[in-house]
Enzyme design. Structure first.
Site, mmCIF file in Angstrom:
data_model
loop_
_atom_site.group_PDB
_atom_site.id
_atom_site.type_symbol
_atom_site.label_atom_id
_atom_site.label_comp_id
_atom_site.label_asym_id
_atom_site.label_seq_id
_atom_site.Cartn_x
_atom_site.Cartn_y
_atom_site.Cartn_z
ATOM 1 N N HIS A 10 27.811 109.405 41.388
ATOM 2 C CA HIS A 10 27.860 108.557 41.447
ATOM 3 C C HIS A 10 27.618 107.471 42.732
ATOM 4 O O HIS A 10 28.308 107.370 43.716
ATOM 5 C CB HIS A 10 30.109 108.351 41.653
ATOM 6 N N LEU A 11 26.894 106.438 42.215
ATOM 7 C CA LEU A 11 25.871 105.837 42.874
ATOM 8 C C LEU A 11 26.472 104.679 42.899
ATOM 9 O O LEU A 11 25.919 103.222 43.875
ATOM 10 C CB LEU A 11 24.520 104.973 42.392
ATOM 11 N N ASP A 55 29.946 115.330 42.976
ATOM 12 C CA ASP A 55 30.857 114.382 42.720
ATOM 13 C C ASP A 55 30.139 113.425 44.153
ATOM 14 O O ASP A 55 31.819 113.699 44.481
ATOM 15 C CB ASP A 55 31.937 115.079 42.111
#
Ligand code: DOR
Ligand code: ZN
Length: 435
Positions: A66-67, A308
């Site tokens: 998740h950037l 993740d």
């Protein structure tokens, strides 16, 4: 672009075609030559890295990151996330669409890909299965694929409607793109904030039953079997899901799966101190789950080890019960995996490289996962024996919510090359060599 000569590294290539101590010559961003004692070339144009005692891994491919960009750049952005990736030996990331706006339009895909041109890792966007991740209307898969989406997922939440998921899989099959499923039944989850078991009971908080994960894993396998689609099960945390995936694979269903280091290294006991840094979704579970997940990693039921990577700020993580779920992982995934799987004698370095690089690249149909001549020079040079203590403040990620804070891990990335550029140098390399 400078040529780079890596001298005397132990080659870790999962294809098994190259091995031993070799030199690698990098030219124009690619691996040009591998051999013993490649002669020195004009030194002004070539940088030499003395890699004596270091292992050369194909750059890691982390297919679940998740950037947070656009929308949540106080937690992370594309550049800081890729900086963390580089520090962890990760040269390619697939970024999840739960951004704001959701990654589900050509404009957002273009924004991500444009910004990623300045980043220290290759970025492959995953687009949302449903518009706005609202679970109601399917996204335009063909259009999003054309604009660079490598896979589809509503990660962060499940697609609740099974009929809609069936349509998603049919469309994905038609286009030949993978679907990544976050398996969770929200009705079973209710207000749960951690695994439902002895620890949630002791802490007096609502739990998330294993069946919330297992039931949707079973549903996705059934839907994938019917449609012929390649389904990838995200962040597997339960013994039940491992068994379902193992059985589906034996039956020839096109299912692949991933887990994260925390699921084979930690249990619900880590939450006894009521520290939200140990809260993620799915949650840390029980010893029996840990052992089943580990067995799944060892026998290949779980194809990939991912992070993740889910950054949240210290302020957001301050309250145990109301904090958002998620932990960072890009800078510790290789060290954690080496500690738990290699230094325990469970897997070879090649087997770890397969799970952290080759398999995810193959599942997403993206480059990477090999050190063969002609491949992009995406390489992590690692001292697999070096011990270090994880200090959250030293992480490159904008957020510091790591479950490995204070832990001693064995295995340190000392150089990362992405596309033939040195994107990370461990500052302690030289000090180390003198030890
Ligand atoms: O712990 C999690 N955090 N699990 C998810 O599925 C989403 C992620 C996030 O985006 O924070
Ligand atoms: Zn998820």
């Amino acid at each position: 672009m400078k040529r780079i000569l890596i001298r005397g590294a132990e080659i870790i290539d999962p294809s098994g075609r190259i091995s031993g101590i070799q030199d690698l010559l990098i030219e124009a961003g690619k691996i040009k030559k591998i051999g013993r004692m490649i002669p020195d070339v004009e030194t002004e144009t070539t940088e030499t890295i003395e890699a004596n005692g270091l292992a050369a891994f194909p750059g890691l491919v982390d297919m679940h990151v998740h950037l947070r960009d656009p929308g949540f750049t106080h937690k992370e952005d594309i550049l800081t996330g890729c900086e963390a990736a580089a520090a962890g030996g990760v040269t390619s990331v697939a970024c999840m669409p739960n951004t704001k706006p959701v990654t589900g339009t050509p404009e957002i895909l273009e924004y991500i890909l444009e910004k990623a041109r300045q980043a220290k890792a290759h970025v492959y966007p995953v687009a949302s299965i449903t518009q706005d991740m609202a679970g109601e209307t399917l996204s335009d898969f063909a259009l999003l694929k054309k604009h660079g989406a490598v896979a589809f997922s509503d990660d962060g939440r499940p697609v609740k409607n099974a009929r809609l998921m069936q349509t998603c899989m049919e469309e994905a099959f038609r286009l030949g793109v993978p679907v990544i499923s976050h398996c969770e039944d929200l009705d079973i989850i209710g207000k749960g904030i951690m695994h439902k078991g002895s620890v949630s009971k002791r802490l007096g908080v609502e739990g998330m039953d294993r069946s919330s994960e297992d039931s949707i894993t079973a549903r996705e396998i059934a839907l994938a079997a019917a449609s012929g689609t390649a389904i990838h099960i995200a962040h597997v945390s339960t013994a039940g899901s491992v068994a379902l995936i193992r059985d589906a694979k034996a039956r020839g269903v096109r299912v692949t799966a991933e887990t994260c280091p925390h699921y084979f290294m930690l249990t619900q006991d880590a939450l006894l101190k009521r520290d939200a840094d140990y809260r993620m979704n799915p949650p840390l579970r029980e010893q029996a789950d840990l052992e089943a997940v580990l067995a799944g990693v060892l026998d290949g039921t779980l194809d990939c080890i991912v992070t993740d990577h889910a950054p949240h700020t210290a302020e957001e993580k301050a309250d145990f019960e109301t904090a958002p779920n998620g932990v960072v992982g890009l800078e510790t995934s290789l060290a954690a995996s080496l500690t738990a799987l290699y230094h325990t004698g469970l897997l070879t370095l090649e087997e770890i490289a397969r799970r952290m690089s080759t398999n995810p690249a193959r599942i997403l149909h993206i480059p990477g996962g090999t050190l063969e001549v002609g491949a992009a020079a995406d390489i992590a040079l690692v001292d697999v024996n070096r011990e270090w203590t994880v200090e959250p403040q030293a992480l490159h990620s904008r957020s510091k919510n790591t479950v490995f804070k204070g832990c001693s891990l064995r295995g340190k990335v000392l150089y990362t090359l992405c596309g033939g550029q040195i994107v990370y140098r461990g500052s302690d390399h030289h000090e180390m060599k003198g030890e």
